[in-house]
Design a protein around this motif. Sequence first.
Motif, PDB file in Angstrom:
ATOM      1  N   GLN A   1      -7.165-114.347  29.349  1.00 37.12           N
ATOM      2  CA  GLN A   1      -6.630-114.220  30.702  1.00 37.12           C
ATOM      3  C   GLN A   1      -7.633-113.445  31.550  1.00 37.12           C
ATOM      4  O   GLN A   1      -8.433-112.676  31.034  1.00 37.12           O
ATOM      5  N   ILE A   2      -7.518-113.598  32.852  1.00 32.80           N
ATOM      6  CA  ILE A   2      -8.562-113.120  33.744  1.00 32.80           C
ATOM      7  C   ILE A   2      -8.809-111.609  33.629  1.00 32.80           C
ATOM      8  O   ILE A   2      -9.954-111.154  33.699  1.00 32.80           O
ATOM      9  N   GLU A   3      -7.739-110.831  33.402  1.00 34.78           N
ATOM     10  CA  GLU A   3      -7.918-109.370  33.304  1.00 34.78           C
ATOM     11  C   GLU A   3      -8.332-108.928  31.894  1.00 34.78           C
ATOM     12  O   GLU A   3      -8.592-107.760  31.656  1.00 34.78           O
TER      13      GLU A   3
ATOM     14  N   ARG B   1      -2.542-109.581  22.366  1.00 37.91           N
ATOM     15  CA  ARG B   1      -1.981-110.866  22.770  1.00 37.91           C
ATOM     16  C   ARG B   1      -3.032-111.963  22.552  1.00 37.91           C
ATOM     17  O   ARG B   1      -4.200-111.660  22.293  1.00 37.91           O
ATOM     18  N   PRO B   2      -2.632-113.211  22.637  1.00 44.85           N
ATOM     19  CA  PRO B   2      -3.596-114.288  22.398  1.00 44.85           C
ATOM     20  C   PRO B   2      -4.833-114.133  23.287  1.00 44.85           C
ATOM     21  O   PRO B   2      -4.696-113.670  24.420  1.00 44.85           O
ATOM     22  N   PRO B   3      -6.012-114.515  22.775  1.00 46.58           N
ATOM     23  CA  PRO B   3      -6.264-115.197  21.499  1.00 46.58           C
ATOM     24  C   PRO B   3      -6.119-114.272  20.284  1.00 46.58           C
ATOM     25  O   PRO B   3      -6.795-113.252  20.209  1.00 46.58           O
ATOM     26  N   LEU B   4      -5.238-114.674  19.345  1.00 48.74           N
ATOM     27  CA  LEU B   4      -5.009-113.851  18.164  1.00 48.74           C
ATOM     28  C   LEU B   4      -6.131-113.976  17.143  1.00 48.74           C
ATOM     29  O   LEU B   4      -6.101-113.330  16.096  1.00 48.74           O
TER      30      LEU B   4
ATOM     31  N   PHE C   1       3.571-118.007  29.845  1.00 53.48           N
ATOM     32  CA  PHE C   1       3.407-116.572  29.977  1.00 53.48           C
ATOM     33  C   PHE C   1       2.366-116.234  31.006  1.00 53.48           C
ATOM     34  O   PHE C   1       1.426-116.964  31.237  1.00 53.48           O
ATOM     35  N   GLY C   2       2.664-115.183  31.732  1.00 57.15           N
ATOM     36  CA  GLY C   2       1.576-114.482  32.318  1.00 57.15           C
ATOM     37  C   GLY C   2       1.239-114.567  33.771  1.00 57.15           C
ATOM     38  O   GLY C   2       0.339-113.878  34.150  1.00 57.15           O
ATOM     39  N   ASP C   3       1.849-115.326  34.650  1.00 61.21           N
ATOM     40  CA  ASP C   3       1.306-115.327  36.012  1.00 61.21           C
ATOM     41  C   ASP C   3       2.162-114.534  36.994  1.00 61.21           C
ATOM     42  O   ASP C   3       1.811-114.415  38.161  1.00 61.21           O
TER      43      ASP C   3
ATOM     44  N   GLY D   1     -15.012-118.150  21.077  1.00 59.28           N
ATOM     45  CA  GLY D   1     -16.341-118.753  20.992  1.00 59.28           C
ATOM     46  C   GLY D   1     -17.340-118.279  22.031  1.00 59.28           C
ATOM     47  O   GLY D   1     -18.376-118.890  22.216  1.00 59.28           O
ATOM     48  N   GLY D   2     -16.984-117.191  22.753  1.00 59.24           N
ATOM     49  CA  GLY D   2     -17.976-116.598  23.657  1.00 59.24           C
ATOM     50  C   GLY D   2     -17.863-117.009  25.110  1.00 59.24           C
ATOM     51  O   GLY D   2     -18.449-116.374  25.988  1.00 59.24           O
ATOM     52  N   GLU D   3     -17.113-118.065  25.399  1.00 61.15           N
ATOM     53  CA  GLU D   3     -16.896-118.507  26.783  1.00 61.15           C
ATOM     54  C   GLU D   3     -15.398-118.714  26.977  1.00 61.15           C
ATOM     55  O   GLU D   3     -14.712-119.157  26.055  1.00 61.15           O
ATOM     56  N   PRO D   4     -14.875-118.448  28.203  1.00 60.87           N
ATOM     57  CA  PRO D   4     -13.456-118.733  28.443  1.00 60.87           C
ATOM     58  C   PRO D   4     -13.144-120.216  28.200  1.00 60.87           C
ATOM     59  O   PRO D   4     -14.000-121.063  28.447  1.00 60.87           O
ATOM     60  N   VAL D   5     -11.943-120.461  27.692  1.00 57.85           N
ATOM     61  CA  VAL D   5     -11.537-121.839  27.373  1.00 57.85           C
ATOM     62  C   VAL D   5     -10.171-122.125  27.988  1.00 57.85           C
ATOM     63  O   VAL D   5      -9.444-121.210  28.363  1.00 57.85           O
ATOM     64  N   GLN D   6      -9.827-123.396  28.101  1.00 56.23           N
ATOM     65  CA  GLN D   6      -8.499-123.816  28.520  1.00 56.23           C
ATOM     66  C   GLN D   6      -7.713-124.185  27.258  1.00 56.23           C
ATOM     67  O   GLN D   6      -8.172-125.000  26.461  1.00 56.23           O
TER      68      GLN D   6
END
Length: 459
Positions: A53-55, A10-13, A134-136, A66-71
């Motif tokens: 996503q967090i999990e 799933r994304p990020p693809l 998606f997803g919560d 890019g190595g860090e979580p993004v919005q």
Amino acid sequence: MPPKPVMLVRPPLGILLDDGFWDEMEEAGIDEVAIQWLALLDDQGGDQTRYPQIEDTHPRGLAAVGGEPVQRTPVAAYAPDRGLYDGLTFSPPDLPDHMTSESTKLKLALRKATERGFGIWLMDDKGYFLFGGFGDGTQRKALACVNDPDLAGYAVQRARDTCSNFPGGSGMILDGPDFKWEIKPGHRDDMFVEECGCRHCVRVAESLGFGYEHVLEGRDAFKARLQNLSPQIVDDQLANRGGLFGGLDWWLEEPATADWMRYKATVIEQHVRAICDGIHEYMPDMKVATSSRMPALAPITGHVVRRKMAFSDIEMPKLYWWYGGVAGFRGTVANWVDTLVEWNAGLTREKALDWFSAAFDVPMPSDYQPSEYGEEATDAWFDTTVDDQIRKMLAQTGGPERFVPWVGLEHFGSKWVTPSELRRLLQRMEAQGVQRYAYFVYNSVTPEIWSVITEFSRK
Ligand SMILES: [Zn+2]
């Protein structure tokens, strides 16, 4: 042959743009990948959420952003061919102009994977784009009714559009819909708050010879019976109500409950059949896969799997066994037992479980009670409950060729199925001849889980 996963991503693809991902799959003996949600991540505008996503702790997911979580805001991965959707109520999502090069990169990466010999599965995405993201795990506002023929029509055109943008796909996966299966008040999947009742729902009910309010009456009569379970009624159920006709008698004692069940089965079949037939009409070679819950729960969600096999190519029942959160079988059993005990003074937990086991025709071991579901499952649970549901899935689908169950470890804050439990599940699947399963989802795979999956896929 030990079971191999069709690996869901799933994304990020961006994960798929890295040759290292495909090398890793090849090395692990995995030759099929499914794109769980064909969406690109836009850094501009919209409702932004965290990626990964967090999990989703897999390093490839983090590397892809890019190595860090993004919005980011998920957007469509291709520009739609608007002409396909002429005359339909629903319109497809646009590809923002500034994402065109991202779209091209993804198309090239998937083409390259196909040329390397990977099978690529795509998923119906209307739910994500029409129902808002998606997803919560929270209840989403439904914008469309499953009985609206335009919804199935849209799914067909969307599948055509997706397949012409991403040619070489070997299958299209439809996920749901399901009528709900929980009884715990306030639960996301509480069957007693589910209602639409629009003109499309009325039309389907009337086609069966009753009004829509009769459907709700049947549902409420079912609830009333669950709220009137004494130990004597449970004993009577166990001793005197077996067999085809014993079960039918139970439903026909309150005819509206039987009509409610028939309504649900009709709704699901009409919708899913229309999508399968539509896709086959335009793309005769495309395999269409439909999904359902465990055999124990499928009837109450409206899925008659043996009938679905007449128009679906592959059935994907969910071997979702976790506890807590949503959609896991241990969680569902525990919720039913808790709620039945709450509703019926005088009913012990043991009696409530006996009733559940008999009503849903699913065996339960004595050494692993719902109150213990937060702990590691016993081997006896795999030998009885898990084995029973796998065997029934295979029987309903006619064997391993048209059977690709979903295997996942968690949903939305549940307790996770442990690596040892996953290993025992895959052992039970292997023993029964299951050849493929859809693993949900690569993004959250830890090294420990990967080593269990590959123990089987590398054999
Ligand atoms: Zn409706």
